[in-house]
Design a protein around this motif. Structure first.
Motif, PDB file in Angstrom:
ATOM      1  N   THR A   1       9.741 -34.221 -13.420  1.00  0.00           N
ATOM      2  CA  THR A   1      10.408 -33.992 -12.173  1.00  0.00           C
ATOM      3  C   THR A   1      11.667 -32.920 -12.272  1.00  0.00           C
ATOM      4  OG1 THR A   1       9.603 -36.020 -11.171  1.00  0.00           O
ATOM      5  CG2 THR A   1      11.446 -34.999 -10.165  1.00  0.00           C
ATOM      6  N   GLY A   2      12.154 -33.304 -13.469  1.00  0.00           N
ATOM      7  CA  GLY A   2      13.461 -32.342 -13.769  1.00  0.00           C
ATOM      8  C   GLY A   2      13.006 -31.144 -14.023  1.00  0.00           C
ATOM      9  N   LEU A   3      11.870 -31.005 -14.857  1.00  0.00           N
ATOM     10  CA  LEU A   3      11.272 -29.608 -15.329  1.00  0.00           C
ATOM     11  C   LEU A   3      11.129 -28.651 -13.830  1.00  0.00           C
ATOM     12  CD1 LEU A   3      10.550 -27.643 -17.419  1.00  0.00           C
ATOM     13  CD2 LEU A   3       8.317 -28.808 -17.377  1.00  0.00           C
ATOM     14  N   ARG A   4      10.529 -29.176 -13.146  1.00  0.00           N
ATOM     15  CA  ARG A   4      10.585 -28.298 -11.689  1.00  0.00           C
ATOM     16  C   ARG A   4      11.677 -27.866 -11.273  1.00  0.00           C
ATOM     17  NH1 ARG A   4       8.356 -33.051  -7.287  1.00  0.00           N
ATOM     18  NH2 ARG A   4       8.836 -31.164  -6.016  1.00  0.00           N
ATOM     19  N   ALA A   5      12.879 -28.575 -11.434  1.00  0.00           N
ATOM     20  CA  ALA A   5      14.203 -27.866 -10.993  1.00  0.00           C
ATOM     21  C   ALA A   5      14.517 -26.663 -11.705  1.00  0.00           C
ATOM     22  CB  ALA A   5      15.329 -28.726 -11.068  1.00  0.00           C
ATOM     23  N   VAL A   6      14.298 -26.900 -13.087  1.00  0.00           N
ATOM     24  CA  VAL A   6      14.631 -25.807 -14.090  1.00  0.00           C
ATOM     25  C   VAL A   6      13.663 -24.497 -13.791  1.00  0.00           C
ATOM     26  CG1 VAL A   6      14.162 -25.060 -16.616  1.00  0.00           C
ATOM     27  CG2 VAL A   6      15.096 -27.240 -16.003  1.00  0.00           C
ATOM     28  N   ALA A   7      12.359 -24.831 -13.414  1.00  0.00           N
ATOM     29  CA  ALA A   7      11.296 -23.751 -13.002  1.00  0.00           C
ATOM     30  C   ALA A   7      11.702 -23.033 -11.529  1.00  0.00           C
ATOM     31  CB  ALA A   7       9.841 -24.350 -12.901  1.00  0.00           C
ATOM     32  N   ALA A   8      12.278 -23.713 -10.695  1.00  0.00           N
ATOM     33  CA  ALA A   8      12.650 -23.126  -9.640  1.00  0.00           C
ATOM     34  C   ALA A   8      13.874 -22.288  -9.530  1.00  0.00           C
ATOM     35  CB  ALA A   8      13.035 -24.279  -8.579  1.00  0.00           C
ATOM     36  N   TYR A   9      14.890 -22.869 -10.487  1.00  0.00           N
ATOM     37  CA  TYR A   9      16.211 -22.099 -10.693  1.00  0.00           C
ATOM     38  C   TYR A   9      16.131 -20.995 -11.432  1.00  0.00           C
ATOM     39  CZ  TYR A   9      18.359 -26.549  -9.205  1.00  0.00           C
ATOM     40  OH  TYR A   9      18.719 -27.510  -8.418  1.00  0.00           O
ATOM     41  N   THR A  10      15.060 -20.874 -12.295  1.00  0.00           N
ATOM     42  CA  THR A  10      14.726 -19.550 -12.958  1.00  0.00           C
ATOM     43  C   THR A  10      14.182 -18.404 -12.035  1.00  0.00           C
ATOM     44  OG1 THR A  10      12.451 -20.395 -13.599  1.00  0.00           O
ATOM     45  CG2 THR A  10      14.413 -20.720 -15.399  1.00  0.00           C
ATOM     46  N   ILE A  11      13.228 -19.027 -10.951  1.00  0.00           N
ATOM     47  CA  ILE A  11      12.973 -17.968 -10.056  1.00  0.00           C
ATOM     48  C   ILE A  11      13.984 -17.589  -9.235  1.00  0.00           C
ATOM     49  CG2 ILE A  11      11.267 -17.797  -8.086  1.00  0.00           C
ATOM     50  CD1 ILE A  11       9.487 -19.934  -9.403  1.00  0.00           C
ATOM     51  N   PHE A  12      15.024 -18.292  -9.098  1.00  0.00           N
ATOM     52  CA  PHE A  12      16.182 -18.036  -8.121  1.00  0.00           C
ATOM     53  C   PHE A  12      16.619 -16.741  -8.916  1.00  0.00           C
ATOM     54  CE2 PHE A  12      20.517 -17.758  -7.392  1.00  0.00           C
ATOM     55  CZ  PHE A  12      20.623 -17.809  -5.946  1.00  0.00           C
ATOM     56  N   TRP A  13      17.101 -16.857 -10.273  1.00  0.00           N
ATOM     57  CA  TRP A  13      17.809 -15.762 -10.996  1.00  0.00           C
ATOM     58  C   TRP A  13      16.778 -14.466 -11.005  1.00  0.00           C
ATOM     59  CZ3 TRP A  13      22.536 -16.294 -10.113  1.00  0.00           C
ATOM     60  CH2 TRP A  13      23.133 -17.366  -9.990  1.00  0.00           C
ATOM     61  N   HIS A  14      15.493 -14.852 -11.090  1.00  0.00           N
ATOM     62  CA  HIS A  14      14.497 -13.638 -10.953  1.00  0.00           C
ATOM     63  C   HIS A  14      14.754 -12.680  -9.859  1.00  0.00           C
ATOM     64  CE1 HIS A  14      10.796 -11.470 -10.809  1.00  0.00           C
ATOM     65  NE2 HIS A  14      10.493 -11.943  -9.746  1.00  0.00           N
ATOM     66  N   HIS A  15      14.653 -13.386  -8.767  1.00  0.00           N
ATOM     67  CA  HIS A  15      15.051 -12.724  -7.257  1.00  0.00           C
ATOM     68  C   HIS A  15      16.292 -12.183  -7.194  1.00  0.00           C
ATOM     69  CE1 HIS A  15      11.192 -15.390  -5.795  1.00  0.00           C
ATOM     70  NE2 HIS A  15      11.052 -14.106  -6.244  1.00  0.00           N
ATOM     71  N   LEU A  16      17.351 -12.855  -7.666  1.00  0.00           N
ATOM     72  CA  LEU A  16      18.806 -12.468  -7.527  1.00  0.00           C
ATOM     73  C   LEU A  16      19.439 -12.360  -8.863  1.00  0.00           C
ATOM     74  CD1 LEU A  16      18.066 -14.688  -5.102  1.00  0.00           C
ATOM     75  CD2 LEU A  16      19.962 -13.949  -4.168  1.00  0.00           C
ATOM     76  N   ASN A  17      18.815 -11.544  -9.367  1.00  0.00           N
ATOM     77  CA  ASN A  17      19.583 -11.456 -10.738  1.00  0.00           C
ATOM     78  C   ASN A  17      20.983 -10.805 -10.686  1.00  0.00           C
ATOM     79  OD1 ASN A  17      19.984 -10.106 -13.359  1.00  0.00           O
ATOM     80  ND2 ASN A  17      18.259  -9.137 -13.581  1.00  0.00           N
ATOM     81  N   PRO A  18      22.063 -11.402 -11.249  1.00  0.00           N
ATOM     82  CA  PRO A  18      23.308 -11.094 -10.906  1.00  0.00           C
ATOM     83  C   PRO A  18      23.717  -9.642 -12.019  1.00  0.00           C
ATOM     84  CG  PRO A  18      23.230 -13.004 -12.348  1.00  0.00           C
ATOM     85  CD  PRO A  18      22.033 -12.698 -11.924  1.00  0.00           C
ATOM     86  N   LEU A  19      23.078  -9.499 -12.861  1.00  0.00           N
ATOM     87  CA  LEU A  19      23.428  -8.220 -13.633  1.00  0.00           C
ATOM     88  C   LEU A  19      23.151  -7.052 -13.013  1.00  0.00           C
ATOM     89  CD1 LEU A  19      21.864  -9.482 -17.187  1.00  0.00           C
ATOM     90  CD2 LEU A  19      24.171  -9.593 -16.320  1.00  0.00           C
ATOM     91  N   GLY A  20      21.680  -6.863 -12.569  1.00  0.00           N
ATOM     92  CA  GLY A  20      21.355  -5.682 -11.868  1.00  0.00           C
ATOM     93  C   GLY A  20      21.997  -4.398 -12.450  1.00  0.00           C
ATOM     94  N   THR A  21      22.590  -3.746 -11.520  1.00  0.00           N
ATOM     95  CA  THR A  21      23.228  -2.061 -12.119  1.00  0.00           C
ATOM     96  C   THR A  21      24.265  -2.419 -12.850  1.00  0.00           C
ATOM     97  OG1 THR A  21      24.490  -2.218  -9.895  1.00  0.00           O
ATOM     98  CG2 THR A  21      22.198  -1.062  -9.743  1.00  0.00           C
ATOM     99  N   ARG A  22      25.024  -3.413 -13.036  1.00  0.00           N
ATOM    100  CA  ARG A  22      26.292  -3.686 -13.871  1.00  0.00           C
ATOM    101  C   ARG A  22      25.829  -3.417 -15.173  1.00  0.00           C
ATOM    102  NH1 ARG A  22      28.141  -9.416 -11.222  1.00  0.00           N
ATOM    103  NH2 ARG A  22      28.328  -8.575  -9.152  1.00  0.00           N
ATOM    104  N   SER A  23      24.530  -3.596 -15.536  1.00  0.00           N
ATOM    105  CA  SER A  23      24.178  -3.412 -17.004  1.00  0.00           C
ATOM    106  C   SER A  23      24.149  -1.730 -17.462  1.00  0.00           C
ATOM    107  CB  SER A  23      22.873  -4.046 -17.251  1.00  0.00           C
ATOM    108  OG  SER A  23      21.754  -3.633 -16.416  1.00  0.00           O
ATOM    109  N   ALA A  24      23.893  -0.901 -16.469  1.00  0.00           N
ATOM    110  CA  ALA A  24      23.624   0.382 -16.696  1.00  0.00           C
ATOM    111  C   ALA A  24      24.743   1.046 -17.743  1.00  0.00           C
ATOM    112  CB  ALA A  24      23.901   1.388 -15.596  1.00  0.00           C
ATOM    113  N   GLY A  25      24.139   1.495 -18.747  1.00  0.00           N
ATOM    114  CA  GLY A  25      24.775   2.225 -19.993  1.00  0.00           C
ATOM    115  C   GLY A  25      25.271   1.338 -20.932  1.00  0.00           C
ATOM    116  N   ARG A  26      25.060  -0.050 -20.998  1.00  0.00           N
ATOM    117  CA  ARG A  26      25.409  -1.137 -21.716  1.00  0.00           C
ATOM    118  C   ARG A  26      24.025  -1.818 -22.388  1.00  0.00           C
ATOM    119  NH1 ARG A  26      29.503  -4.114 -17.694  1.00  0.00           N
ATOM    120  NH2 ARG A  26      30.739  -4.996 -19.858  1.00  0.00           N
TER     121      ARG A  26
END
Length: 394
Positions: free
Chosen positions: A16-41
């Protein structure tokens, strides 16, 4: 009246706890906070591409489903209408009520001329196309159409089409492998063969213009026919644990091995897909698809065995009360995080971390106030079939 469908099963707190881990990884897949901030780095750029492959949370859900369904129903499955009716009703109760509620609200907003939420895509469709999009969403068939899969309804719900076809097919498979579990290998092979055949047949059908199984790549990425191996791995875990019972062991070789396997597969997908942008049809290269569909599931299966057989700090963490609440509300989180919540709150909550916290809070409220009451209303209480009843029904 109680129905003879399945025996009482254990509650696996770590899973049951693993389900939360799976769901949260999918969140960051969709809303990746790095995005364009990583350009050139270079380091951040690699991390950005790595997080883009955190869709591996979906295979975790699929392997978990395969394990839980086989563990729950393998011993009691029976070729009877009574069994099938109660089984399908309980599967319906598990995923459809909350999905229907969120989908109807989402479709109303999407079809609103004022919303701007994917309305450009819907406006381009003829009336027949709009009706087909609505029907495909309400019947959980939208992920068979590449044109509808992400652009209509709840985007993340494409995986529910995959789940639904698994639910429908698995009773036949459980009966087929009841005496010889080695037959399970036939399941993904047969599903893949049927998928290839359907891709060829659908090219001749009128609905093909809406992307009905429009390519082999789409079939492998987004449909049950290409993803069946993930469910089969989970089912194999259930049979393995039943056939080799043993007490919990100290150490964590299986847990660590499964975790590293998952990470290495994600790294491999990252490297192979580096030059390809994300799109609605999923992974671009057949090498990455092979890693995701064939090499990754055994690693997840190994992790499940470890979480169920070994006492580790990771298992302890997943079994905490906080993780249980997060796991129970993970389905609501999955449906809410990349849909209306993200679109309608974008102008007010531009920060993905704040949105992540908001999604968790809203999903917990949704679980306790809506999802759980609906599930209890539609759920059919069950008890194990007696041997004499099984013999009488044969």
């Amino acid at each position: 009246m109680r129905r003879d469908v399945a025996p009482k099963t254990h509650y696996y707190r770590a899973l049951t706890g693993l389900r939360a881990v799976a769901a949260y990884t999918i969140f960051w897949h969709h809303l990746n906070p790095l995005g364009t901030r990583s350009a050139g780095r270079p380091v951040l750029e690699w991390a950005n591409h790595f997080v883009q492959q955190w869709h591996v949370g979906v295979p975790i859900f699929f392997v978990l489903s395969g394990f839980l369904i086989a563990q729950r129903y393998a011993a009691s499955v029976a070729p009877s209408w009574t069994w099938a009716k109660a089984y399908l009703q309980n599967r319906f109760a598990r995923i459809y009520p909350l999905y229907l509620l969120i989908t109807v609200v989402t479709l109303v907003v999407q079809f609103s001329a004022l919303s701007g939420y994917n309305s450009h895509m819907l406006q381009e469709l003829p009336l027949s196309g709009k009706l087909l999009a609505v029907v495909a969403n309400l019947t959980l068939l939208k992920a068979l159409f590449s044109r509808f899969i992400l652009a209509t309804g709840v985007a993340a719900a494409w995986s529910l089409t995959v789940e639904m076809l698994f639910y429908i097919s698995v009773p036949v498979v459980l009966l087929f492998v009841k005496q010889r579990t080695r037959r399970l290998v036939v399941y993904p092979v047969a599903a893949f063969g049927l998928g290839v055949l359907l891709v060829a047949v659908c090219a001749q059908l009128p609905f093909y213009s809406y992307g009905l199984l429009d390519s082999l790549r789409f079939m492998l990425n987004c449909t049950f026919f290409g993803r069946c191996s993930e469910f089969a791995c989970g089912m194999a875990v259930a049979y393995y644990l039943k056939q080799t019972p043993q007490a919990n062991a100290k150490g964590g070789w299986l847990t660590v091995g499964g975790g590293l396997w998952i990470i290495l597969c994600t790294v491999a997908i990252t490297q192979v897909e580096w030059q390809h942008p994300r799109d609605a049809n999923g992974l671009h290269t057949y090498a990455a698809i092979a890693v995701n569909n064939l090499l990754l599931p055994p690693g997840i299966a190994l992790l499940l065995v470890g979480l169920l057989r070994e006492q580790t700090w990771f298992r302890t963490l997943l079994e905490t009360k906080v993780a249980q609440v997060a796991g129970k509300s993970s389905y609501a989180f999955y449906l809410l995080h990349d849909g209306l919540l993200r679109k309608l709150s974008g102008q007010f909550v531009p920060n993905s971390i704040v949105l992540f916290i908001a999604a968790i809070v809203l999903s917990i409220m949704t679980f306790y106030l809506i999802e759980e009451p609906l599930h209890r209303y539609f759920y059919v209480p069950t008890r194990p079939l007696k041997p004499s009843v099984l013999l009488a029904k044969k």
